[in-house]
Design a protein around this motif. Structure first.
Motif, PDB file in Angstrom:
ATOM      1  N   GLU A 106       0.844  -1.190   0.000  1.00  0.00           N
ATOM      2  CA  GLU A 106       0.000   0.000   0.000  1.00  0.00           C
ATOM      3  C   GLU A 106       0.878   1.239   0.000  1.00  0.00           C
ATOM      4  O   GLU A 106       1.961   1.253   0.567  1.00  0.00           O
ATOM      5  CB  GLU A 106      -0.916   0.003   1.228  1.00  0.00           C
ATOM      6  N   TYR A 155      -0.614   4.286   4.811  1.00  0.00           N
ATOM      7  CA  TYR A 155      -1.452   3.593   5.785  1.00  0.00           C
ATOM      8  C   TYR A 155      -2.153   4.634   6.650  1.00  0.00           C
ATOM      9  O   TYR A 155      -1.493   5.491   7.252  1.00  0.00           O
ATOM     10  CB  TYR A 155      -0.595   2.676   6.648  1.00  0.00           C
ATOM     11  N   LYS A 206      -6.926   0.345  11.155  1.00  0.00           N
ATOM     12  CA  LYS A 206      -6.842   0.871   9.789  1.00  0.00           C
ATOM     13  C   LYS A 206      -8.173   1.497   9.394  1.00  0.00           C
ATOM     14  O   LYS A 206      -9.242   0.903   9.569  1.00  0.00           O
ATOM     15  CB  LYS A 206      -6.483  -0.243   8.811  1.00  0.00           C
ATOM     16  N   ALA A 248       2.919  -0.018   7.809  1.00  0.00           N
ATOM     17  CA  ALA A 248       1.962  -0.360   8.854  1.00  0.00           C
ATOM     18  C   ALA A 248       2.494   0.141  10.200  1.00  0.00           C
ATOM     19  O   ALA A 248       3.700   0.104  10.453  1.00  0.00           O
ATOM     20  CB  ALA A 248       1.758  -1.864   8.880  1.00  0.00           C
TER      21      ALA A 248
END
Ligand code: NAG
Ligand code: NAG
Length: 232
Positions: A124, A127, A160, A185
């Motif tokens: 990703e 985050y 998240k 993360a």
């Protein structure tokens, strides 16, 4: 009668005079020797160690100090971070936050010229998290943000933002804020994380004879010639 002492003295005086004349740039190096704290990496350009070096020995945001435990430390607003490692070749530092709040210091570090490293395998781009403040009991399986928690009273958890919260144990929890645009993360930024610096760029110092700053100017070649024992 000639005593050998005056000529010996003269010899030394000549050597000394010769030495200082030849090495006219040495005083700069003397002011910026390799330094370090008793527990920590060597400190040299672009870093400088308060108490051992003057500001001319490094970059403004790269001021380090030895904390009371003899560790190398970096000040950010409201905190001092432990500098566990400095990689002068790849240009990164590994920072440790004693109160595990690094994810909240990214912006302060950015202002100093340090950018949170993004793991190449993270799929990703960024985050985003929503933080929840929860009374007891502990919510298992959620990532605790312990620097915002008040043990015994409440704990703060990061969830998240994209996650649907219906199935999470968030009963009686209060949404307090969001934390967006982390490069990795959040659990990979607690308690240690890698931060890269781009400027000054000393990665080709051997070839260019110095470090290149944002304007393309080359600087501080003297420090590098002496302080960089690595092969490029
Ligand atoms: C520093 O801490 C104080 C009190 O906790 C807070 O009000 C302030 O916003 C903090 N400053 C920064 C830059 O984090
Ligand atoms: C996270 O938030 C930023 C800014 O608020 C936004 O630009 C980005 O697209 C968001 N990322 C994800 C994965 O939702």
């Amino acid at each position: 009668m000639h005593s050998p002492i005056p000529s010996l003295l003269l010899f030394f005086l000549l050597c000394f005079a010769h030495g200082t004349k030849d090495l006219g740039h040495v005083p700069t190096l003397d002011r910026c020797p390799r330094g370090g704290c008793s527990h920590g990496p060597p400190v040299h350009f672009p870093f400088w160690l308060e108490g051992s070096h003057g500001p001319e020995c490094g970059y403004p945001g790269f001021k380090l100090f030895c904390n009371q435990d003899g560790q190398t430390a970096l000040s950010v607003p409201n905190a001092s971070l432990v500098v566990k490692d400095i990689d002068y070749v790849s240009q990164f530092v590994v920072l440790h936050d004693p109160i595990n709040c690094l994810p909240f210091r990214i912006w302060d570090l950015h202002h100093l010229g340090f950018y949170a490293f993004k793991y190449p395998y993270s799929y990703e781009n960024s985050y985003n998290y929503t933080l929840f403040k929860c009374p007891p009991p502990d919510r298992n399986y959620l990532t605790e943000v312990d620097c915002l928690s008040a043990p015994g009273s409440y704990k703060v958890y990061a969830v998240k933002s994209s996650r649907s919260i219906g199935d999470l144990p968030l009963v009686y929890c209060e949404k307090i804020r969001s934390l967006n645009s982390l490069p990795n993360a959040i659990e990979y930024m607690i308690p240690d994380a890698r931060f890269d610096w781009k400027e000054p760029d000393c990665r080709n110092a051997r070839r260019t004879g110095g470090c290149v700053d944002g304007t393309g100017a080359t600087s501080h070649a003297i420090h590098l010639l002496v302080d960089t024992p690595v092969s490029f």
